[in-house]
Motif scaffolding. Structure first.
Motif, short mmCIF file in Angstrom:
data_model
loop_
_atom_site.label_atom_id
_atom_site.label_comp_id
_atom_site.label_asym_id
_atom_site.label_seq_id
_atom_site.Cartn_x
_atom_site.Cartn_y
_atom_site.Cartn_z
N ARG A 347 0.63 -1.10 -0.03
CA ARG A 347 0.03 -0.10 -0.03
C ARG A 347 0.81 1.24 0.10
N TRP A 349 1.19 5.10 0.13
CA TRP A 349 0.42 6.30 0.53
C TRP A 349 1.32 7.70 0.84
N VAL A 360 2.02 -5.37 1.97
CA VAL A 360 0.53 -6.27 2.14
C VAL A 360 0.98 -7.54 2.64
N SER A 362 0.57 -11.47 2.53
CA SER A 362 0.13 -12.15 1.43
C SER A 362 0.38 -13.55 1.77
N SER A 370 -5.67 -10.62 -0.72
CA SER A 370 -4.69 -9.51 -0.27
C SER A 370 -3.93 -8.61 -1.46
N THR A 372 -5.72 -7.36 -3.42
CA THR A 372 -6.60 -5.97 -3.61
C THR A 372 -6.39 -4.88 -2.72
N ARG A 373 -5.56 -5.12 -1.50
CA ARG A 373 -5.36 -4.24 -0.72
C ARG A 373 -3.98 -3.20 -1.16
N ALA A 374 -3.35 -3.90 -2.21
CA ALA A 374 -2.16 -3.17 -2.83
C ALA A 374 -2.61 -2.32 -3.96
N ASN A 375 -1.83 -0.96 -3.72
CA ASN A 375 -1.82 -0.22 -4.91
C ASN A 375 -0.59 0.07 -5.79
N ARG A 401 -4.84 1.32 -11.63
CA ARG A 401 -5.23 1.70 -10.39
C ARG A 401 -4.60 2.87 -9.83
N SER A 404 -5.67 5.62 -7.52
CA SER A 404 -5.81 5.70 -6.07
C SER A 404 -4.79 6.79 -5.40
#
Ligand code: AMP
Ligand code: MG
Length: 411
Positions: A347, A349, A360, A362, A370, A372-375, A401, A404
């Motif tokens: 992730r 940010w 994340v 995994s 898992s 889907t939680r990573a960008n 993505r 995000s």
């Protein structure tokens, strides 16, 4: 086994721009211009009022206030043939051409009725005030868009403005997607206990949405060489073939041998990365680009990002092809053996102008939950064993993505 850098270089060296062709304006978004585009007329094409108001001569309003006769009204789309008479003005709307003789517009907010077809105008006004002058953006015949420009919303709008409805581009390629595996059934099916639903077609199709390629989903082949050969032959009728699964070391991984039988030249097979070790890249007998993606969904995600999309960009004519790498602050320790480069799902940010990367947790390359939680991913070098919390790491966002990182919640 070759390194990631060597593998990427091998793929990118092979990837060549597509031949040039023409597509419609609507189809051209995401394509790259293969020729310079000239302005077919001056922009603006005429002296254009940028305000609703009164077209007049600036010299008639050098003091703070004057009264002029209103000679008529000019609406957008209609050119006034009458010349502006001395001591007169004409009512004019935004977007309408100035009448001959006028050189400024006083906006309606600075006017008031003066009776008997006359109007008060408040000054001062400068020459060319509230006027977009003919040719000030670009002159007729000049290059308005350069070859190599990626067609985004503004570019597409400008192409429309100059009437370039048949757009010269590097032709978007056709991409065939084929899935291998006895155990794989379509998403709409009810799988038997030992079967799984195909997630990879969805991942690939989603990821390719941002590029102007034509996608042909050719379906699933069971793990036998004859069926696989037939399906790959169908794939090879396109410029690009993406194959999911069947490229590892298992007894039923027939893709490499079938490709060889079809006289494809295997250029990369197995790379020192995790996930994605079995990754394969080949050229078909007619120069088709063949990508073998490991069957595990997270491997597909990563290999699309690291190999397929960069190659496709280059094929489409992009200059910038690979993801932009950022320095990020690691928020948790990360350790691994020193054998392969890791693309650690993370992730990413921003806080106070700094980028942070949180790995994340995994269960591996089959764990799409898992993912889907990573960008994005942290790029952990092959020889690295331990990354300390708080240290600087290299990371990049997933494309597609990338939203995000470009958007934020409304407060
Ligand atoms: P393979 O690369 O064919 O050995 O497959 C590796 C793993 O990915 C296996 O667990 C497969 O069941 C799984 N897999 C293969 N293809 C797909 C697919 N299209 N969707 C989801 N999982 C897949
Ligand atoms: Mg398989």
């Amino acid at each position: 086994m070759i390194t990631f850098d060597a593998a990427l270089q091998a793929v990118m060296r092979q990837a060549r721009r597509q031949p040039i062709g023409r597509v419609s304006l609507g189809e051209s978004v995401g394509c790259v211009l293969s020729r310079d585009i000239q302005a077919d007329r001056n922009l603006p094409p005429f002296h254009r009022s940028t305000m609703d108001g009164y077209a007049m001569r600036a010299t008639d309003l050098q003091q703070t206030r004057t009264t002029l006769m209103v000679q008529g009204t000019i609406r957008p789309g209609v050119a006034s043939r009458a010349r502006l008479k001395a001591g007169h003005c004409m009512k004019i709307m935004t977007g309408a051409p100035l009448p001959p003789g006028a050189d400024a517009v006083v906006m309606v907010e600075a006017s008031g009725p003066a009776g008997k077809g006359r109007v008060h105008l408040q000054g001062p006004v400068e020459k060319w005030e509230n006027v977009a002058r003919q040719g000030e953006d670009i002159r007729k015949g000049r290059v308005v868009l350069r070859r190599g420009t990626v067609i985004d919303a503004a570019v597409n709008g400008l192409l429309a403005t100059v009437g370039a409805v048949s757009v010269p581009v590097y032709r978007p390629p056709r991409v065939a997607v084929l899935i291998t595996g006895e155990e794989v059934v379509p998403p709409g099916a009810t799988p038997r206990p030992s079967e799984i639903r195909d997630s990879n077609s969805a991942i690939i199709a989603s990821r390719l949405k941002e590029l102007p390629v034509t996608l042909d989903l050719l379906g699933t082949s069971p793990d036998n060489p004859r069926a696989l050969k037939w399906l790959i032959q169908q794939g090879l009728k396109r410029e690009i073939v993406l194959i999911s699964g069947g490229i590892s070391m298992g007894d039923y991984d027939y893709v490499p041998e079938v490709l060889k039988k079809l006289r494809a030249r295997i250029i990369v097979h197995r790379v020192a990365i995790k996930p994605g070790r079995p990754f394969l890249f080949a050229r078909g007998p007619k120069g088709q680009y063949v990508f073998g993606l490991p069957g595990n969904p997270v491997s597909v995600l990563v290999c699309m990002e690291e190999f397929v999309i960069p190659a496709l960009r280059k094929i489409l004519g992009y200059e910038a092809c690979v993801p932009k790498v950022w320095r990020a602050i690691l928020t948790a320790p990360y350790s691994k053996p020193a054998d392969r480069m890791h693309f650690a799902l993370a992730r990413l940010w921003w806080r106070q102008e700094r980028l942070y990367a949180t790995p994340v947790v995994s269960h591996g390359s089959g764990d799409l939950v898992s993912a889907t939680r990573a960008n994005g991913v942290i790029l952990v070098p092959r020889r690295e064993r331990k990354l300390a919390k708080g240290g600087l790491v290299r990371a990049h966002f997933f494309g597609g993505r990338g939203l995000s990182s470009a958007l934020q919640k409304t407060s």
